[in-house]
Design a protein around this motif. Sequence first.
Motif, PDB file in Angstrom:
ATOM      1  N   ASP A 252      43.628  72.815  23.296  1.00 40.48           N
ATOM      2  CA  ASP A 252      42.526  73.343  22.498  1.00 40.48           C
ATOM      3  C   ASP A 252      41.219  72.594  22.726  1.00 40.48           C
ATOM      4  N   ARG A 253      41.262  71.497  23.523  1.00 43.28           N
ATOM      5  CA  ARG A 253      40.049  70.696  23.732  1.00 43.28           C
ATOM      6  C   ARG A 253      39.632  70.612  25.201  1.00 43.28           C
ATOM      7  N   VAL A 254      40.475  71.042  26.088  1.00 40.77           N
ATOM      8  CA  VAL A 254      40.151  71.071  27.519  1.00 40.77           C
ATOM      9  C   VAL A 254      40.345  72.497  28.025  1.00 40.77           C
TER      10      VAL A 254
ATOM     11  N   ILE B 193      30.180  57.707  29.371  1.00 46.18           N
ATOM     12  CA  ILE B 193      30.195  58.899  28.509  1.00 46.18           C
ATOM     13  C   ILE B 193      29.833  58.516  27.076  1.00 46.18           C
ATOM     14  N   GLU B 194      30.335  57.355  26.619  1.00 49.96           N
ATOM     15  CA  GLU B 194      29.968  56.870  25.279  1.00 49.96           C
ATOM     16  C   GLU B 194      28.455  56.687  25.169  1.00 49.96           C
TER      17      GLU B 194
ATOM     18  N   VAL C 255      41.610  62.944  35.385  1.00 54.62           N
ATOM     19  CA  VAL C 255      42.930  62.921  34.745  1.00 54.62           C
ATOM     20  C   VAL C 255      43.059  61.724  33.807  1.00 54.62           C
ATOM     21  N   GLU C 256      42.422  60.606  34.129  1.00 51.10           N
ATOM     22  CA  GLU C 256      42.493  59.421  33.283  1.00 51.10           C
ATOM     23  C   GLU C 256      41.362  59.366  32.262  1.00 51.10           C
ATOM     24  N   VAL C 257      40.198  59.891  32.606  1.00 52.17           N
ATOM     25  CA  VAL C 257      39.024  59.787  31.729  1.00 52.17           C
ATOM     26  C   VAL C 257      39.111  60.748  30.548  1.00 52.17           C
TER      27      VAL C 257
ATOM     28  N   VAL D 111      38.556  59.795  26.464  1.00 52.00           N
ATOM     29  CA  VAL D 111      37.371  60.252  25.737  1.00 52.00           C
ATOM     30  C   VAL D 111      37.776  61.107  24.537  1.00 52.00           C
ATOM     31  N   CYS D 112      38.751  61.967  24.717  1.00 53.16           N
ATOM     32  CA  CYS D 112      39.229  62.805  23.605  1.00 53.16           C
ATOM     33  C   CYS D 112      39.839  61.956  22.490  1.00 53.16           C
ATOM     34  N   ARG D 113      40.471  60.843  22.856  1.00 51.27           N
ATOM     35  CA  ARG D 113      41.051  59.946  21.837  1.00 51.27           C
ATOM     36  C   ARG D 113      39.956  59.238  21.042  1.00 51.27           C
ATOM     37  N   LEU D 114      38.889  58.818  21.749  1.00 49.14           N
ATOM     38  CA  LEU D 114      37.815  58.081  21.088  1.00 49.14           C
ATOM     39  C   LEU D 114      36.898  58.995  20.273  1.00 49.14           C
ATOM     40  N   TYR D 115      36.734  60.239  20.701  1.00 49.62           N
ATOM     41  CA  TYR D 115      35.785  61.151  20.054  1.00 49.62           C
ATOM     42  C   TYR D 115      36.498  62.469  19.725  1.00 49.62           C
TER      43      TYR D 115
END
Length: 422
Positions: A257-259, A324-325, A219-221, A225-229
Amino acid sequence: MAEPKLRVLMVSDFFFPNFGGVENHIYYLSQCLLNLGHKVVVMTHAYGNRTGVRYMTGGLKVYYVPWRPFAMQNTFPTVYGTLPIVRTILKRERITVVHGHQAFSTLCHEALMHARTMGYRVVFTDHSLYGFADVGSIHMNKVLQFSLADIDQAICVSHTSKENTVLRSGLAPGKVFMIPNAVDTAMFKPADVRPSSDDVITIVVISRLVYRKGADLLVEVIPEVCRLYPNVRFVVGGDGPKHVRLEEMREKHSLQDRVEMLGAVPHSRVRSVLVTGHIFLNSSLTEAFCIAILEAASCGLLTVLPDDMVVLAEPDPDDMVRAIEKAISILPSINPEEMHNRMTKLYSWQDVAKRTEIVYDRALKCSNRNLLERLSRFLSCGAWAGKVFCMVMIIDYLLWRLLQLLQPDDDIEEAPDINFCN
């Protein structure tokens, strides 16, 4: 028809049609043991209208006994209620080794207790890790201590799991073997054409959505990740009580649309989901040995395995984002076919079956103890608990003798061995 080498009864509350790591372990191990010339029978509780005797691939015989699950797919603990049907199955199938699976399977513990009372050799496999401090773990560990006080051999699926089981149960380390899980690499192959990571990078999560599997971390990750990439999307397969939290996260951050939320994924569809991704994310807080990781690596996804295939992270959202990065940065160097070939050599169910055979042979060589010798083992389980355990075993022994008077062993019809052509 040649006489089987061994006749093994696998017992657990967890088996197909339910899906999970324990269910897969029992099924694949049973199939490989059948191929090695043994007879294997599975005993589990009823699932819906699935009761009675069923046959699966390769002639695997399954007894779905008419007990309904009480909580978390476990049957209600009756202690002695399963004795008649366990005795009947053991005699009908002429069983030589009883193999129980999973520490919190009620049916497993009861079957092991009855089998030892009747003088059968028993083996236990522990598939999970447990703590020592919370109330539930304390009670579970005491039950495990009672159940394993009189077994012949034990198996754990990792070295960490072995240490955990020895500490919790008080078993002698020499009785506990480490045999890892494996993966069916013939079923889990990379896609013929690997999805391109130039435009979109897909991260796959397949897990039960519960606290222990780290659903709260997701829920936090995921939003970070979507914000950074902007080119990363997530595919989440699985169901559980934390499903609502993930849906709320998706709504809050407008990530519909991304999850992609798939819900529960049947095991037959897991490979088709995995091959759509590039990275497999496992957020579990504790795992004895995660088969899902092996399946993902076999499909060529970057995941948690040997050093050149690994990105480890602490169970902390910030550290997981950094991992993940790193995974995204090394993604171009990953060769799915090479990973699959390595998995084929490293983790094989045939190898697991051959190593399990050795454990069975060790169990058969153990001396058969009389009731008084067995009671002395239970007395060492605690000042009060030891006496309670002795009383439980004495009653079980008397009930077994009563059943022998009411229905002698010779009156139980033996089931014929059926030869299934492969």
